[in-house]
Design a protein around this motif. Structure first.
Motif: not given
Length: 342
Positions: A107-119
């Motif tokens: 996330e550009k704003k926070s710099g946090q890496v987030v997990p996502l599902d493939k879709t």
């Protein structure tokens, strides 16, 4: 066994069932109960909970066998061999590897890496400017672990022939797997296949000649055959060279060199009166064997000074080799150990 890595797949499931609040809530609740039980080492509770998670996902079209793997591992840790064997066998037969692909973005704003599902990851990668560093990673395969653990479970359950089937299947895929190779030797031994066990030991020693335990095991097997007693002596010596305090190797070396002494004593007694010359030859040969065994018996005593068997054996060898001062010393040590209840 490998430590569980939990919580990843269920995050993706929450996206999949985002419109099914009742199903999603049940998944989250059951997954949390499974993870909490596992963390608390309450494996008996964790195992069926992981199966419940798997069944909930499967009912909704997601056949995620990682949860069956978690269940099998939990059953194994709970010492429920039958259930663990059943699950591990099914996983191997299904071709399960446990490889999972994870999808993340920053996330550009926070710099946090987030997990996502493939879709979601695919959609955001092309259309969402609020995220960057879209990455995918694959978890390692757990397939070797499946073969290793199932083999151990089957050997613990005294099913060496079934273990051999799994070992051979595993080695066909992973020919350099050391744990499977070691287990193969054990399975051969426990199934009574002596020649293959000896062959497996020799194969392992060709690859690692500094394995004292394998030299010892080879010596034990060779000592059971009168034709290979000299080979057994050589193997026990190898074990001792590598591990100078290997008391069991010294013990077996002593008894192998001496041979079946009680039978020899019976022969001496039977021939002493009518065939004195033959008896003398037997006595001389016996004394020679005991003299040859003496340094190994002293090594055994040095490696295990509180082992009364080592003390008694050394005392008897000193008797035969006529070292009476040492006989007195060993008798005193024997009396001391007996008083201590050794």
């Amino acid at each position: 066994m490998k430590k569980l890595i939990l919580g990843i797949a269920i995050v993706a499931s929450a996206f999949v069932f985002g419109q099914k609040n009742d199903v999603n809530a049940k998944l989250q609740e059951t997954n949390k109960a499974a993870m909490d039980a596992y963390t608390a080492k309450n494996y008996t509770v964790a195992a069926p909970k992981f199966i419940e998670v798997y069944n909930l996902l499967k009912t909704n079209g997601q056949d995620d066998k990682i949860y069956m793997y978690y269940a099998g591992l939990s059953y194994a840790l709970a010492n429920n061999n039958d259930e663990a064997i059943k699950i591990y066998t099914e996983l191997i037969n299904s071709g399960f590897t446990g490889i999972q692909t994870t999808y993340t973005a920053k996330e550009k704003k926070s710099g946090q890496v987030v997990p996502l599902d493939k879709t979601t990851w695919d959609l955001m990668k092309n259309k969402n400017n609020d995220y960057s560093d879209f990455k995918t990673e694959q978890t390692p395969s757990v397939e070797p672990d499946l073969y290793e653990t199932l083999t151990t479970l089957l050997l613990n359950a005294k099913k060496p022939n079934e273990a051999l089937v799994i070992i051979e299947k595993g080695l066909a895929k992973y020919p350099n797997n050391v744990k499977l190779k070691d287990a193969q030797g054990t399975a051969y031994y426990e199934s009574g296949n002596t020649e293959k066990f000896i062959g497996a030991l020799k194969e392992q020693l060709a690859k690692n000649p500094n394995d004292a335990t394998n030299w010892y095991n080879l010596g034990v097997m060779q000592s059971k055959n009168p034709a290979s007693l000299e080979d057994a002596i050589t193997s026990f010596k190898k074990a001792i060279e590598i591990k100078p305090d290997f008391d069991n190797a010294y013990q077996n070396l002593v008894y192998t060199v001496i041979g079946e002494d009680s039978k020899i004593v019976d022969q001496i007694n039977a021939t002493r009166k009518d065939k004195p010359d033959e008896a003398t030859k037997l006595i001389d040969a016996r004394r020679e064997r005991f003299a040859k065994a003496l340094p190994y018996a002293e090594g055994w005593y040095k490696a295990a000074p509180k082992n009364i068997d080592a003390v008694t054996a050394l005392k008897e060898i000193y008797v035969v080799t006529k070292n009476m001062d040492k006989v007195k010393e060993m008798k005193a040590k024997e009396t001391e150990l007996k008083a201590q209840g050794k």
